[in-house]
Design a protein around this motif. Structure first.
Motif: not given
Length: 492
Positions: A75-86, A97-104
């Motif tokens: 969670r801490d890792k994702l929080a530092q990048q605004d919940w985004l994932t590559t 590669a793509r960045v997803t933003g479906s988690m808010i």
């Protein structure tokens, strides 16, 4: 030079990295998901990202949740990048590669009061989960929910302060019921046969221990659709982070690398609506059973077939195991001789084509999936992926030589030492028990089959016991390579 992943940096990402085309701030939550790991982020979260990119379903964004303190690091890792994932998809030909933003958002793990509050929010209309096989409190031999499990008993005794996913879900439902809010759908996304029914058994079973009237209400008002999910998604290591930085210029603390293939088959049973996922490739069907039996037996059973011989041969990566003729030959023979014949017909699917696709997927050299990951948690996985096929063959009076060998290879692996003498570190939640039993089975193979909670009636079959004992004795006398050589030559 790399770009640190964040919302503010999206437009600065290299041209070869795709990112959300929708306005992230316009998304509102609709799904709370337990178990925010690599598979979820490469599967359900990607389907939703596709949907949002198509301009649809923007009120179905994800909120993460978890029950273990260990989930706080992710969670801490994702929080530092605004919940985004590559997400990096890769096969023999290319990587993309793509960045997803479906988690808010992501509720603090193990914060029961905060999680229950989100579950009671009328905006949350689906609660989904990827909590792995061991999180369902299933008796392995019977496949039935175990109401006597200590964690379940603890939640039954303290329903206001639950520690399990089922306890949290039930507490959220109780609060919604009291407030007159429509209940959410509970949607399992785990590799478990009849995962919706199993989830219902867990939630309703826990409710029965607390209040029979509550159990009846859940049974009558909450939907638990079955699903089949599929995508090979290894764990993330420094290797993946370095590839992402070097090839795509993105600094992501927790990227996900996966194969291009993905599949999601889902029953169309929902309590309070659902996102239009059929627009992005999800198959909605009246009965998932044929698809899940196919996947669990052919793919997951196939993974087990290559895992343990490869582990005993000190092979590290799955694609390297597929490059070993003895391992790939064992997979092919056991699939065609004993596994695929026990898979009922699947609508619009050729089982041989499905197997050939799996063979290709396993051999993908870019995935970096490890043999150790496939060997993990056999005490929970074997009763779901292998032993039901053995049971069907025994009932039909058909040979079980290959499956007996697979089981013997698992036993030999749990001894904790490869054929070369290298130590196998603990690789099962029940490792102490498994290793002690494997040690006893070296001289007395029947000791392994007395684990009734794992083998059930299969362990009491004289036919299977004889084949298992012969395979295990051969493994100890000659090693995995020679044993597989004999099996493939019809001399085992």
């Amino acid at each position: 030079m790399t770009t640190k992943l964040s919302l503010a940096a999206l437009s600065s990402l290299p041209a070869n990295v795709a990112y959300p085309r929708y306005e992230r701030g316009a998304l509102t939550p609709g799904i709370l998901h337990f178990g925010v790991g690599n598979f979820h982020r490469a599967h359900q979260a990607v389907y939703l990202d596709d949907l949002f990119n198509a301009g649809l379903g923007h009120d179905w964004a994800l909120v993460g949740a978890g029950v273990f303190d260990g989930e706080k690091a992710g969670r801490d890792k994702l929080a530092q990048q605004d919940w985004l994932t590559t997400i990096v998809e890769q096969d023999e030909e290319k990587r993309s590669a793509r960045v997803t933003g479906s988690m808010i958002d992501f509720v603090a793990p193990a914060d029961a009061s905060a999680i229950i509050a989100r579950l009671a929010d009328p905006a949350i209309r689906i609660v989904s989960m990827t909590i792995t096989e061991g999180g369902y409190f299933i008796d392995p031999a019977s496949g039935v929910f175990d109401p006597k499990h200590p964690h379940i008993a603890a939640d039954a005794g303290n329903p206001a302060g639950p520690k399990t996913v089922f306890g949290l879900i039930l507490a959220g439902l109780v609060r919604r019921r009291a407030a007159g809010i429509k209940p959410f759908t509970v949607m399992s996304c785990d590799n478990i046969p009849h995962n919706g029914r199993v989830t219902a058994d867990g939630v309703i079973g826990l409710a029965s221990l607390i209040d029979p009237d509550l159990a009846a209400w859940v049974r009558d008002h909450v939907a638990f659709p079955n699903s089949m999910v599929d995508r090979i998604t290894p764990a993330t290591s420094d290797r993946e982070r370095a590839i992402l930085a070097d090839e795509f210029g993105v600094d992501d603390a927790w990227p996900v690398f996966c194969e291009p293939f993905r599949q999601w088959v889902l029953e169309d049973r929902f309590t309070d609506g659902r996102p239009p996922l059929e627009k992005v490739g999800v198959q909605f069907v009246p009965d998932v059973s044929p698809y899940e039996v196919m996947k669990i037996r052919i793919l997951n059973g196939g993974h087990a077939a290559i895992a343990y011989p490869a582990g005993l041969m000190d092979i590290h990566f799955v694609h390297e195991a597929m490059q070993e003729p003895l391992v790939r030959g064992f997979l092919d023979k056991i699939e065609h001789d004993e596994i695929i014949p026990e898979v009922p017909p699947v609508p619009d699917t050729d089982l041989e084509d499905y197997y050939r696709l799996i063979d290709k997927r396993f051999a993908n050299p870019r995935i970096g999936d490890t043999v150790r990951r496939l060997c993990l948690d056999g005490s929970n996985r074997q009763p779901k992926f292998i032993i039901p096929t053995i049971a069907d063959r025994l009932k039909g009076g058909r040979p079980v030589q290959g499956l007996a060998l697979e089981s013997a290879l698992w036993c030999r692996y749990c001894f904790g030492e490869t054929d070369s003498g290298a130590v196998i570190e603990p690789n099962d939640p029940n490792w102490d028990r498994m290793q002690a039993t494997a040690v006893a089975a070296r001289d007395n193979p029947s000791a392994w089959l007395t684990m009734d909670d794992i083998y059930g009636d299969v362990g009491r079959s004289q036919v299977f016991a004889k084949a298992f004992a012969h395979a295990l004795k051969t493994l100890w006398a000659h090693g995995a390579r020679e044993t597989l050589t004999r099996y493939l030559a019809g001399r085992l």
